[in-house]
Design a protein around this motif. Structure first.
Motif, PDB file in Angstrom:
ATOM      1  N   PHE A 117     130.033  66.015 128.220  1.00 40.40           N
ATOM      2  CA  PHE A 117     130.972  65.432 127.265  1.00 40.40           C
ATOM      3  C   PHE A 117     130.235  64.808 126.085  1.00 40.40           C
ATOM      4  O   PHE A 117     130.644  64.955 124.930  1.00 40.40           O
ATOM      5  CB  PHE A 117     131.848  64.382 127.955  1.00 40.40           C
ATOM      6  N   ALA A 118     129.135  64.130 126.367  1.00 41.28           N
ATOM      7  CA  ALA A 118     128.350  63.531 125.290  1.00 41.28           C
ATOM      8  C   ALA A 118     127.842  64.608 124.336  1.00 41.28           C
ATOM      9  O   ALA A 118     127.900  64.447 123.110  1.00 41.28           O
ATOM     10  CB  ALA A 118     127.180  62.735 125.865  1.00 41.28           C
ATOM     11  N   GLU A 119     127.367  65.724 124.876  1.00 40.83           N
ATOM     12  CA  GLU A 119     126.907  66.833 124.031  1.00 40.83           C
ATOM     13  C   GLU A 119     128.050  67.366 123.173  1.00 40.83           C
ATOM     14  O   GLU A 119     127.859  67.688 121.990  1.00 40.83           O
ATOM     15  CB  GLU A 119     126.336  67.952 124.897  1.00 40.83           C
ATOM     16  N   LEU A 120     129.229  67.458 123.768  1.00 37.72           N
ATOM     17  CA  LEU A 120     130.388  67.955 123.040  1.00 37.72           C
ATOM     18  C   LEU A 120     130.728  67.058 121.858  1.00 37.72           C
ATOM     19  O   LEU A 120     131.036  67.548 120.761  1.00 37.72           O
ATOM     20  CB  LEU A 120     131.587  68.050 123.994  1.00 37.72           C
ATOM     21  N   THR A 121     130.647  65.754 122.040  1.00 36.99           N
ATOM     22  CA  THR A 121     130.986  64.838 120.933  1.00 36.99           C
ATOM     23  C   THR A 121     130.009  64.991 119.771  1.00 36.99           C
ATOM     24  O   THR A 121     130.403  64.882 118.612  1.00 36.99           O
ATOM     25  CB  THR A 121     131.001  63.371 121.396  1.00 36.99           C
ATOM     26  N   HIS A 122     128.751  65.247 120.059  1.00 32.13           N
ATOM     27  CA  HIS A 122     127.765  65.425 118.986  1.00 32.13           C
ATOM     28  C   HIS A 122     128.018  66.738 118.245  1.00 32.13           C
ATOM     29  O   HIS A 122     127.782  66.830 117.034  1.00 32.13           O
ATOM     30  CB  HIS A 122     126.349  65.375 119.551  1.00 32.13           C
ATOM     31  N   ALA A 123     128.506  67.751 118.954  1.00 33.92           N
ATOM     32  CA  ALA A 123     128.783  69.038 118.323  1.00 33.92           C
ATOM     33  C   ALA A 123     129.983  68.960 117.391  1.00 33.92           C
ATOM     34  O   ALA A 123     130.102  69.772 116.464  1.00 33.92           O
ATOM     35  CB  ALA A 123     129.012  70.107 119.391  1.00 33.92           C
ATOM     36  N   LEU A 124     130.870  67.989 117.615  1.00 35.66           N
ATOM     37  CA  LEU A 124     132.074  67.876 116.783  1.00 35.66           C
ATOM     38  C   LEU A 124     131.755  67.459 115.355  1.00 35.66           C
ATOM     39  O   LEU A 124     132.497  67.796 114.422  1.00 35.66           O
ATOM     40  CB  LEU A 124     133.040  66.851 117.387  1.00 35.66           C
ATOM     41  N   GLY A 125     130.694  66.679 115.173  1.00 42.52           N
ATOM     42  CA  GLY A 125     130.347  66.205 113.840  1.00 42.52           C
ATOM     43  C   GLY A 125     131.263  65.121 113.318  1.00 42.52           C
ATOM     44  O   GLY A 125     131.359  64.913 112.104  1.00 42.52           O
ATOM     45  N   HIS A 126     131.939  64.411 114.206  1.00 45.52           N
ATOM     46  CA  HIS A 126     132.825  63.328 113.797  1.00 45.52           C
ATOM     47  C   HIS A 126     132.041  62.021 113.707  1.00 45.52           C
ATOM     48  O   HIS A 126     130.949  61.883 114.263  1.00 45.52           O
ATOM     49  CB  HIS A 126     133.970  63.186 114.800  1.00 45.52           C
ATOM     50  N   ALA A 127     132.600  61.052 112.992  1.00 44.33           N
ATOM     51  CA  ALA A 127     131.950  59.749 112.863  1.00 44.33           C
ATOM     52  C   ALA A 127     131.800  59.057 114.214  1.00 44.33           C
ATOM     53  O   ALA A 127     130.852  58.303 114.436  1.00 44.33           O
ATOM     54  CB  ALA A 127     132.743  58.865 111.895  1.00 44.33           C
ATOM     55  N   ILE A 128     132.746  59.296 115.123  1.00 42.28           N
ATOM     56  CA  ILE A 128     132.662  58.746 116.466  1.00 42.28           C
ATOM     57  C   ILE A 128     131.954  59.756 117.361  1.00 42.28           C
ATOM     58  O   ILE A 128     132.357  60.919 117.439  1.00 42.28           O
ATOM     59  CB  ILE A 128     134.060  58.434 117.021  1.00 42.28           C
ATOM     60  N   ARG A 236     142.255  57.916 116.615  1.00 44.05           N
ATOM     61  CA  ARG A 236     143.213  59.018 116.715  1.00 44.05           C
ATOM     62  C   ARG A 236     142.667  60.282 116.059  1.00 44.05           C
ATOM     63  O   ARG A 236     142.846  61.385 116.575  1.00 44.05           O
ATOM     64  CB  ARG A 236     144.540  58.621 116.067  1.00 44.05           C
ATOM     65  N   GLU A 237     141.970  60.132 114.944  1.00 45.26           N
ATOM     66  CA  GLU A 237     141.378  61.286 114.271  1.00 45.26           C
ATOM     67  C   GLU A 237     140.358  61.978 115.170  1.00 45.26           C
ATOM     68  O   GLU A 237     140.296  63.210 115.240  1.00 45.26           O
ATOM     69  CB  GLU A 237     140.707  60.832 112.976  1.00 45.26           C
ATOM     70  N   PHE A 238     139.561  61.178 115.887  1.00 49.35           N
ATOM     71  CA  PHE A 238     138.600  61.754 116.827  1.00 49.35           C
ATOM     72  C   PHE A 238     139.316  62.535 117.928  1.00 49.35           C
ATOM     73  O   PHE A 238     138.935  63.656 118.270  1.00 49.35           O
ATOM     74  CB  PHE A 238     137.734  60.659 117.452  1.00 49.35           C
ATOM     75  N   VAL A 239     140.351  61.920 118.517  1.00 45.60           N
ATOM     76  CA  VAL A 239     141.081  62.576 119.602  1.00 45.60           C
ATOM     77  C   VAL A 239     141.695  63.884 119.113  1.00 45.60           C
ATOM     78  O   VAL A 239     141.618  64.920 119.794  1.00 45.60           O
ATOM     79  CB  VAL A 239     142.169  61.639 120.174  1.00 45.60           C
ATOM     80  N   GLU A 240     142.292  63.858 117.935  1.00 49.20           N
ATOM     81  CA  GLU A 240     142.896  65.082 117.393  1.00 49.20           C
ATOM     82  C   GLU A 240     141.854  66.178 117.210  1.00 49.20           C
ATOM     83  O   GLU A 240     142.098  67.339 117.531  1.00 49.20           O
ATOM     84  CB  GLU A 240     143.588  64.777 116.067  1.00 49.20           C
ATOM     85  N   ARG A 241     140.670  65.789 116.716  1.00 53.73           N
ATOM     86  CA  ARG A 241     139.643  66.802 116.488  1.00 53.73           C
ATOM     87  C   ARG A 241     139.133  67.369 117.805  1.00 53.73           C
ATOM     88  O   ARG A 241     138.896  68.583 117.920  1.00 53.73           O
ATOM     89  CB  ARG A 241     138.484  66.229 115.683  1.00 53.73           C
ATOM     90  N   LEU A 242     138.949  66.516 118.797  1.00 55.95           N
ATOM     91  CA  LEU A 242     138.409  67.008 120.063  1.00 55.95           C
ATOM     92  C   LEU A 242     139.382  67.931 120.776  1.00 55.95           C
ATOM     93  O   LEU A 242     138.996  68.994 121.269  1.00 55.95           O
ATOM     94  CB  LEU A 242     138.023  65.844 120.967  1.00 55.95           C
ATOM     95  N   VAL A 243     140.655  67.558 120.855  1.00 55.02           N
ATOM     96  CA  VAL A 243     141.600  68.415 121.561  1.00 55.02           C
ATOM     97  C   VAL A 243     141.795  69.736 120.810  1.00 55.02           C
ATOM     98  O   VAL A 243     142.007  70.789 121.428  1.00 55.02           O
ATOM     99  CB  VAL A 243     142.953  67.711 121.807  1.00 55.02           C
ATOM    100  N   ALA A 244     141.693  69.696 119.478  1.00 55.79           N
ATOM    101  CA  ALA A 244     141.799  70.931 118.705  1.00 55.79           C
ATOM    102  C   ALA A 244     140.588  71.828 118.935  1.00 55.79           C
ATOM    103  O   ALA A 244     140.715  73.054 119.025  1.00 55.79           O
ATOM    104  CB  ALA A 244     141.940  70.611 117.219  1.00 55.79           C
ATOM    105  N   HIS A 245     139.411  71.211 119.053  1.00 55.04           N
ATOM    106  CA  HIS A 245     138.170  71.968 119.240  1.00 55.04           C
ATOM    107  C   HIS A 245     138.233  72.841 120.491  1.00 55.04           C
ATOM    108  O   HIS A 245     137.799  73.993 120.478  1.00 55.04           O
ATOM    109  CB  HIS A 245     136.989  70.999 119.324  1.00 55.04           C
ATOM    110  N   GLY A 246     138.757  72.288 121.578  1.00 50.93           N
ATOM    111  CA  GLY A 246     138.818  73.033 122.828  1.00 50.93           C
ATOM    112  C   GLY A 246     140.182  73.607 123.141  1.00 50.93           C
ATOM    113  O   GLY A 246     140.380  74.130 124.236  1.00 50.93           O
ATOM    114  N   ARG A 247     141.118  73.511 122.177  1.00 52.95           N
ATOM    115  CA  ARG A 247     142.501  73.960 122.410  1.00 52.95           C
ATOM    116  C   ARG A 247     143.012  73.393 123.745  1.00 52.95           C
ATOM    117  O   ARG A 247     143.578  74.095 124.581  1.00 52.95           O
ATOM    118  CB  ARG A 247     142.610  75.473 122.378  1.00 52.95           C
TER     119      ARG A 247
END
Length: 385
Positions: A117-128, A236-247
Protein backbone atom coordinates in the motif's frame (compact mmCIF):
# COMPACT_ATOMS: atom_id res chain seq x y z
CA UNK A 1 -38.98 1.40 -5.07
CA UNK A 2 -37.02 -1.74 -5.93
CA UNK A 3 -36.87 -4.01 -2.89
CA UNK A 4 -33.70 -6.10 -2.71
CA UNK A 5 -32.82 -9.20 -0.73
CA UNK A 6 -29.46 -8.40 0.87
CA UNK A 7 -27.07 -10.75 2.66
CA UNK A 8 -24.80 -8.94 5.16
CA UNK A 9 -21.73 -10.95 6.18
CA UNK A 10 -19.48 -10.32 9.16
CA UNK A 11 -22.62 -9.81 11.22
CA UNK A 12 -20.70 -9.75 14.51
CA UNK A 13 -19.55 -6.17 13.94
CA UNK A 14 -21.34 -2.92 14.92
CA UNK A 15 -20.99 -1.80 11.28
CA UNK A 16 -23.08 -4.81 10.25
CA UNK A 17 -25.81 -3.78 12.70
CA UNK A 18 -25.69 -0.25 11.30
CA UNK A 19 -26.03 -1.56 7.73
CA UNK A 20 -28.91 -3.81 8.77
CA UNK A 21 -30.88 -0.93 10.26
CA UNK A 22 -30.16 1.34 7.28
CA UNK A 23 -31.15 -1.31 4.76
CA UNK A 24 -34.33 -2.14 6.64
CA UNK A 25 -35.25 1.56 6.82
CA UNK A 26 -34.65 1.71 3.07
CA UNK A 27 -37.26 -1.00 2.54
CA UNK A 28 -34.94 -3.92 1.84
CA UNK A 29 -35.04 -7.45 3.24
CA UNK A 30 -31.83 -8.45 5.02
CA UNK A 31 -30.30 -11.78 6.01
CA UNK A 32 -27.21 -12.01 8.22
CA UNK A 33 -24.30 -14.45 8.03
CA UNK A 34 -21.42 -15.15 10.40
CA UNK A 35 -19.65 -18.02 12.14
CA UNK A 36 -20.17 -16.93 15.76
CA UNK A 37 -22.79 -18.41 18.05
CA UNK A 38 -23.79 -15.29 19.98
CA UNK A 39 -24.00 -12.62 17.31
CA UNK A 40 -25.19 -9.32 18.74
CA UNK A 41 -26.66 -8.14 15.45
CA UNK A 42 -28.71 -11.34 15.24
CA UNK A 43 -30.74 -10.04 18.20
CA UNK A 44 -32.22 -7.32 16.01
CA UNK A 45 -35.84 -7.53 14.99
CA UNK A 46 -35.02 -6.14 11.55
CA UNK A 47 -33.45 -9.15 9.82
CA UNK A 48 -35.09 -12.06 8.03
CA UNK A 49 -32.75 -14.67 9.46
CA UNK A 50 -29.30 -15.34 10.88
CA UNK A 51 -27.23 -17.92 8.99
CA UNK A 52 -24.38 -19.46 10.96
CA UNK A 53 -21.76 -20.35 8.37
CA UNK A 54 -18.36 -22.11 8.56
CA UNK A 55 -15.37 -19.94 9.55
CA UNK A 56 -13.93 -18.27 6.46
CA UNK A 57 -10.29 -18.63 7.46
CA UNK A 58 -10.38 -22.25 8.59
CA UNK A 59 -12.87 -23.54 5.98
CA UNK A 60 -12.94 -21.05 3.09
CA UNK A 61 -14.58 -23.28 0.50
CA UNK A 62 -17.27 -24.41 2.92
CA UNK A 63 -17.81 -20.76 3.83
CA UNK A 64 -18.32 -19.80 0.18
CA UNK A 65 -20.54 -22.83 -0.44
CA UNK A 66 -22.74 -21.73 2.47
CA UNK A 67 -23.05 -18.24 1.00
CA UNK A 68 -23.93 -19.68 -2.40
CA UNK A 69 -26.60 -21.89 -0.85
CA UNK A 70 -28.01 -18.92 1.06
CA UNK A 71 -28.25 -16.96 -2.18
CA UNK A 72 -30.32 -19.72 -3.77
CA UNK A 73 -32.49 -20.44 -0.74
CA UNK A 74 -33.34 -16.80 -0.01
CA UNK A 75 -33.14 -15.37 -3.55
CA UNK A 76 -30.35 -13.00 -2.50
CA UNK A 77 -29.74 -10.10 -4.88
CA UNK A 78 -26.86 -8.37 -3.15
CA UNK A 79 -24.05 -9.51 -0.82
CA UNK A 80 -22.53 -6.87 1.45
CA UNK A 81 -19.36 -8.00 3.30
CA UNK A 82 -18.42 -5.83 6.26
CA UNK A 83 -15.35 -7.23 8.04
CA UNK A 84 -12.19 -9.06 7.07
CA UNK A 85 -14.19 -11.91 5.55
CA UNK A 86 -14.28 -9.53 2.57
CA UNK A 87 -10.97 -11.07 1.41
CA UNK A 88 -12.42 -14.56 1.39
CA UNK A 89 -15.67 -13.45 -0.24
CA UNK A 90 -13.71 -11.67 -2.98
CA UNK A 91 -11.95 -14.90 -3.94
CA UNK A 92 -15.25 -16.60 -4.66
CA UNK A 93 -17.30 -13.60 -5.81
CA UNK A 94 -17.44 -14.68 -9.46
CA UNK A 95 -19.11 -17.96 -8.50
CA UNK A 96 -21.73 -16.51 -6.15
CA UNK A 97 -25.22 -16.14 -7.68
CA UNK A 98 -25.67 -12.54 -6.49
CA UNK A 99 -24.11 -9.12 -6.93
CA UNK A 100 -21.19 -8.86 -4.49
CA UNK A 101 -20.10 -5.38 -3.38
CA UNK A 102 -16.40 -6.15 -3.29
CA UNK A 103 -13.24 -5.51 -5.26
CA UNK A 104 -10.95 -8.05 -6.94
CA UNK A 105 -8.70 -9.94 -4.53
CA UNK A 106 -5.57 -8.58 -6.26
CA UNK A 107 -6.68 -5.02 -5.60
CA UNK A 108 -7.68 -5.80 -2.03
CA UNK A 109 -4.31 -7.39 -1.28
CA UNK A 110 -2.38 -4.36 -2.53
CA UNK A 111 -4.43 -2.19 -0.19
CA UNK A 112 -4.32 -4.51 2.82
CA UNK A 113 -0.58 -5.30 2.74
CA UNK A 114 1.09 -2.41 4.56
CA UNK A 115 4.21 -2.40 2.41
CA UNK A 116 2.48 -2.68 -0.96
CA UNK A 117 0.00 0.00 0.00
CA UNK A 118 2.83 2.39 0.81
CA UNK A 119 4.37 1.72 -2.62
CA UNK A 120 1.01 2.37 -4.24
CA UNK A 121 0.66 5.78 -2.58
CA UNK A 122 4.07 6.86 -3.90
CA UNK A 123 3.09 5.76 -7.41
CA UNK A 124 -0.01 7.99 -7.30
CA UNK A 125 2.04 11.19 -7.20
CA UNK A 126 -0.39 12.88 -4.82
CA UNK A 127 0.61 15.36 -2.12
CA UNK A 128 -0.47 12.80 0.48
CA UNK A 129 1.71 9.70 0.59
CA UNK A 130 2.68 7.04 3.10
CA UNK A 131 5.69 7.76 5.32
CA UNK A 132 8.91 5.94 4.36
CA UNK A 133 8.03 2.26 4.68
CA UNK A 134 10.05 -0.90 4.13
CA UNK A 135 9.79 -4.58 4.83
CA UNK A 136 12.00 -5.97 7.58
CA UNK A 137 12.83 -9.63 7.93
CA UNK A 138 15.02 -9.77 11.01
CA UNK A 139 15.96 -8.00 14.21
CA UNK A 140 19.24 -6.99 12.63
CA UNK A 141 17.44 -5.24 9.77
CA UNK A 142 15.17 -3.47 12.24
CA UNK A 143 18.11 -2.33 14.36
CA UNK A 144 19.88 -1.14 11.21
CA UNK A 145 17.20 1.52 10.72
CA UNK A 146 18.57 3.55 13.62
CA UNK A 147 16.68 4.63 16.72
CA UNK A 148 13.62 2.31 16.92
CA UNK A 149 11.65 5.08 18.64
CA UNK A 150 11.57 6.86 15.28
CA UNK A 151 9.79 3.91 13.67
CA UNK A 152 6.54 1.96 13.84
CA UNK A 153 6.85 -1.81 13.41
CA UNK A 154 3.81 -3.86 12.41
CA UNK A 155 2.91 -7.07 10.60
CA UNK A 156 2.37 -6.48 6.89
CA UNK A 157 -1.07 -8.02 7.31
CA UNK A 158 -2.59 -6.70 10.51
CA UNK A 159 -5.76 -5.14 11.87
CA UNK A 160 -6.84 -2.96 14.81
CA UNK A 161 -3.18 -2.04 15.50
CA UNK A 162 -2.74 -5.68 16.53
CA UNK A 163 0.87 -6.25 17.67
CA UNK A 164 1.89 -2.86 16.33
CA UNK A 165 4.95 -1.47 18.11
CA UNK A 166 4.98 2.34 18.03
CA UNK A 167 8.42 3.77 18.75
CA UNK A 168 9.48 0.79 20.87
CA UNK A 169 12.52 0.49 23.08
CA UNK A 170 15.41 -1.40 21.48
CA UNK A 171 14.80 -4.34 23.82
CA UNK A 172 11.31 -4.86 22.36
CA UNK A 173 12.80 -5.71 18.96
CA UNK A 174 14.29 -8.85 20.49
CA UNK A 175 10.83 -10.11 21.50
CA UNK A 176 9.36 -10.03 17.97
CA UNK A 177 9.20 -13.31 16.06
CA UNK A 178 10.42 -11.84 12.77
CA UNK A 179 10.42 -15.14 10.92
CA UNK A 180 6.79 -16.10 11.52
CA UNK A 181 5.33 -13.52 9.11
CA UNK A 182 6.16 -10.43 7.06
CA UNK A 183 6.81 -7.22 8.99
CA UNK A 184 7.17 -3.62 7.88
CA UNK A 185 8.81 -0.62 9.46
CA UNK A 186 7.24 2.77 8.85
CA UNK A 187 8.73 6.12 9.78
CA UNK A 188 6.89 7.35 12.89
CA UNK A 189 4.70 10.42 12.43
CA UNK A 190 3.66 12.33 15.54
CA UNK A 191 0.54 14.22 14.58
CA UNK A 192 -3.23 14.53 14.56
CA UNK A 193 -5.05 11.45 13.30
CA UNK A 194 -8.01 11.38 10.91
CA UNK A 195 -9.80 8.44 9.36
CA UNK A 196 -12.21 8.03 6.48
CA UNK A 197 -14.96 5.76 5.27
CA UNK A 198 -16.28 5.63 1.75
CA UNK A 199 -18.13 3.71 -0.93
CA UNK A 200 -16.89 3.35 -4.49
CA UNK A 201 -18.10 1.77 -7.72
CA UNK A 202 -15.55 0.91 -10.41
CA UNK A 203 -13.21 3.68 -9.33
CA UNK A 204 -15.85 6.33 -8.65
CA UNK A 205 -16.16 7.56 -5.05
CA UNK A 206 -19.86 7.95 -4.22
CA UNK A 207 -19.79 8.39 -0.43
CA UNK A 208 -17.11 9.87 1.81
CA UNK A 209 -16.75 10.75 5.45
CA UNK A 210 -13.74 12.08 7.39
CA UNK A 211 -13.69 11.66 11.15
CA UNK A 212 -11.64 11.41 14.31
CA UNK A 213 -11.69 8.65 16.91
CA UNK A 214 -11.95 10.83 20.01
CA UNK A 215 -11.54 7.86 22.38
CA UNK A 216 -9.83 4.52 21.84
CA UNK A 217 -9.41 1.26 23.70
CA UNK A 218 -5.64 1.20 24.09
CA UNK A 219 -3.93 2.20 20.84
CA UNK A 220 -6.36 0.27 18.68
CA UNK A 221 -10.05 0.51 17.94
CA UNK A 222 -11.88 3.80 18.30
CA UNK A 223 -15.07 3.89 20.36
CA UNK A 224 -16.30 7.49 19.95
CA UNK A 225 -16.36 9.09 16.51
CA UNK A 226 -16.68 12.70 15.36
CA UNK A 227 -17.11 14.15 11.87
CA UNK A 228 -14.25 16.47 10.86
CA UNK A 229 -15.37 18.43 7.84
CA UNK A 230 -12.48 20.90 7.75
CA UNK A 231 -10.01 18.05 7.09
CA UNK A 232 -11.88 16.76 4.07
CA UNK A 233 -10.74 18.56 0.87
CA UNK A 234 -7.16 17.29 0.47
CA UNK A 235 -7.93 13.95 2.07
CA UNK A 236 -10.99 13.47 -0.10
CA UNK A 237 -8.93 14.30 -3.19
CA UNK A 238 -6.44 11.59 -2.23
CA UNK A 239 -9.21 9.02 -1.70
CA UNK A 240 -10.80 9.88 -5.04
CA UNK A 241 -7.49 9.51 -6.84
CA UNK A 242 -6.64 6.19 -5.22
CA UNK A 243 -9.99 4.51 -5.85
CA UNK A 244 -9.91 5.77 -9.45
CA UNK A 245 -6.37 4.45 -9.93
CA UNK A 246 -7.40 0.88 -9.14
CA UNK A 247 -11.03 1.15 -10.31
CA UNK A 248 -11.92 0.07 -6.78
CA UNK A 249 -15.37 -1.25 -5.88
CA UNK A 250 -16.60 -1.66 -2.32
CA UNK A 251 -16.22 -0.11 1.10
CA UNK A 252 -12.90 1.50 1.95
CA UNK A 253 -11.30 3.41 4.81
CA UNK A 254 -7.97 5.11 5.43
CA UNK A 255 -6.01 6.39 8.42
CA UNK A 256 -4.06 9.66 8.16
CA UNK A 257 -1.66 11.60 10.38
CA UNK A 258 -1.00 15.33 10.00
CA UNK A 259 2.04 17.09 11.47
CA UNK A 260 3.83 20.36 10.71
CA UNK A 261 5.27 18.95 7.48
CA UNK A 262 1.98 17.79 5.99
CA UNK A 263 -0.50 14.92 5.90
CA UNK A 264 0.52 11.27 5.56
CA UNK A 265 -1.64 8.23 4.89
CA UNK A 266 -0.74 5.45 7.31
CA UNK A 267 -2.78 2.51 6.10
CA UNK A 268 -5.87 1.36 4.25
CA UNK A 269 -8.76 -0.81 5.40
CA UNK A 270 -10.64 -2.03 2.30
CA UNK A 271 -13.78 -2.91 4.25
CA UNK A 272 -16.38 -1.20 6.40
CA UNK A 273 -15.01 1.07 9.14
CA UNK A 274 -16.58 3.02 11.97
CA UNK A 275 -16.96 6.10 9.77
CA UNK A 276 -20.11 4.40 8.49
CA UNK A 277 -21.84 5.43 11.72
CA UNK A 278 -21.38 9.14 10.95
CA UNK A 279 -23.66 9.22 7.93
CA UNK A 280 -27.14 10.55 8.65
CA UNK A 281 -30.12 8.18 8.31
CA UNK A 282 -30.96 7.57 4.67
CA UNK A 283 -27.70 9.01 3.35
CA UNK A 284 -26.16 5.76 2.14
CA UNK A 285 -28.89 3.96 0.23
CA UNK A 286 -28.41 5.81 -3.05
CA UNK A 287 -24.59 5.64 -3.13
CA UNK A 288 -24.65 1.94 -2.18
CA UNK A 289 -26.88 0.92 -5.05
CA UNK A 290 -26.41 3.75 -7.61
CA UNK A 291 -22.90 3.95 -9.16
CA UNK A 292 -23.81 7.15 -11.03
CA UNK A 293 -25.27 9.16 -8.16
CA UNK A 294 -23.72 12.34 -6.73
CA UNK A 295 -21.00 12.15 -4.08
CA UNK A 296 -22.57 12.00 -0.60
CA UNK A 297 -20.62 13.48 2.33
CA UNK A 298 -21.18 12.30 5.89
CA UNK A 299 -23.33 14.73 7.85
CA UNK A 300 -24.39 12.73 10.88
CA UNK A 301 -23.92 13.37 14.59
CA UNK A 302 -21.20 11.98 16.86
CA UNK A 303 -21.60 8.27 17.61
CA UNK A 304 -20.13 5.96 20.22
CA UNK A 305 -19.83 2.29 21.10
CA UNK A 306 -21.24 2.67 24.58
CA UNK A 307 -20.37 -0.83 25.78
CA UNK A 308 -16.66 -0.07 25.19
CA UNK A 309 -16.51 3.47 26.58
CA UNK A 310 -15.80 2.34 30.19
CA UNK A 311 -12.68 0.56 28.87
CA UNK A 312 -10.92 3.66 27.55
CA UNK A 313 -7.98 5.06 29.51
CA UNK A 314 -9.80 8.29 30.42
CA UNK A 315 -12.36 6.31 32.39
CA UNK A 316 -9.64 5.42 34.91
CA UNK A 317 -8.29 8.96 35.32
CA UNK A 318 -10.35 11.03 37.76
CA UNK A 319 -9.14 14.35 36.33
CA UNK A 320 -10.60 13.37 32.94
CA UNK A 321 -13.87 11.93 34.14
CA UNK A 322 -15.92 15.08 33.54
CA UNK A 323 -14.84 15.41 29.89
CA UNK A 324 -15.17 11.67 29.32
CA UNK A 325 -18.70 11.59 30.74
CA UNK A 326 -19.72 14.75 28.89
CA UNK A 327 -18.57 13.36 25.54
CA UNK A 328 -20.11 9.95 26.11
CA UNK A 329 -23.46 11.26 27.31
CA UNK A 330 -23.67 13.70 24.38
CA UNK A 331 -23.33 11.01 21.70
CA UNK A 332 -25.86 8.56 20.32
CA UNK A 333 -24.93 4.94 20.86
CA UNK A 334 -24.40 2.75 17.80
CA UNK A 335 -25.88 -0.38 19.37
CA UNK A 336 -28.66 0.93 21.62
CA UNK A 337 -32.02 1.62 20.01
CA UNK A 338 -35.19 1.77 22.12
CA UNK A 339 -37.12 0.26 19.22
CA UNK A 340 -34.59 -2.55 18.66
CA UNK A 341 -33.11 -3.59 21.99
CA UNK A 342 -32.07 -7.13 21.03
CA UNK A 343 -28.52 -6.27 19.89
CA UNK A 344 -27.88 -4.33 23.10
CA UNK A 345 -29.03 -7.31 25.19
CA UNK A 346 -26.99 -9.84 23.20
CA UNK A 347 -23.74 -7.83 23.01
CA UNK A 348 -22.48 -8.98 26.46
CA UNK A 349 -22.97 -12.59 25.33
CA UNK A 350 -20.97 -11.86 22.21
CA UNK A 351 -18.16 -10.40 24.32
CA UNK A 352 -18.18 -13.50 26.55
CA UNK A 353 -17.89 -15.71 23.47
CA UNK A 354 -14.79 -13.86 22.29
CA UNK A 355 -13.25 -14.00 25.78
CA UNK A 356 -13.92 -17.74 25.84
CA UNK A 357 -12.43 -18.18 22.36
CA UNK A 358 -9.40 -16.20 23.44
CA UNK A 359 -8.84 -18.40 26.48
CA UNK A 360 -9.07 -21.51 24.29
CA UNK A 361 -6.64 -20.23 21.68
CA UNK A 362 -4.26 -18.13 23.79
CA UNK A 363 -5.40 -14.85 22.22
CA UNK A 364 -6.74 -11.59 23.53
CA UNK A 365 -10.50 -11.05 23.17
CA UNK A 366 -9.76 -8.61 20.32
CA UNK A 367 -7.57 -11.16 18.57
CA UNK A 368 -10.17 -13.86 19.10
CA UNK A 369 -12.85 -11.64 17.59
CA UNK A 370 -11.17 -11.83 14.17
CA UNK A 371 -9.29 -15.14 14.36
CA UNK A 372 -11.78 -17.01 12.17
CA UNK A 373 -12.12 -14.33 9.46
CA UNK A 374 -8.74 -12.58 9.26
CA UNK A 375 -6.70 -12.85 6.07
CA UNK A 376 -2.93 -12.78 5.72
CA UNK A 377 -2.55 -13.24 1.99
CA UNK A 378 -3.67 -16.86 1.69
CA UNK A 379 -5.32 -17.84 -1.58
CA UNK A 380 -8.11 -20.40 -1.37
CA UNK A 381 -6.66 -22.56 -4.14
CA UNK A 382 -3.66 -23.12 -1.88
CA UNK A 383 -5.81 -23.93 1.12
CA UNK A 384 -8.12 -26.56 -0.27
CA UNK A 385 -6.17 -27.72 -3.28
Amino acid sequence: MLVLNVLVTGARAPVALDWLRRLKAGGHAVWLADSVWWCGTAGSRHHQGYLRVPPARQAPRAFLDALAQACVTHAIDWILPTCEEVFWVAQGADDLPARVFVDRIEGLENLHHKGRFAELTHALGHAIQAPPTQEVGSRQEAEGLGNPQDWVFKPAYSRFASRTQVGPEASVLRTIDWGSESWVAQRRIRGVEHSTFGLAHEGRLVAHGCYRSVYRVGTGSGVLFRNVTEAQPLIREFVERLVAHGRFTGQIGFDFLTDASGTYVIECNPRATSGLHLFAPGQLMEPLFDPQGPLVLASGEDRSLGFAMPMVAEAARPWLWRRWWRDWSATRDVVWDAHDVGPFVRTPLSVVEFVWRGLRTGRSPTGASTFDIEWDGTRIINVDG
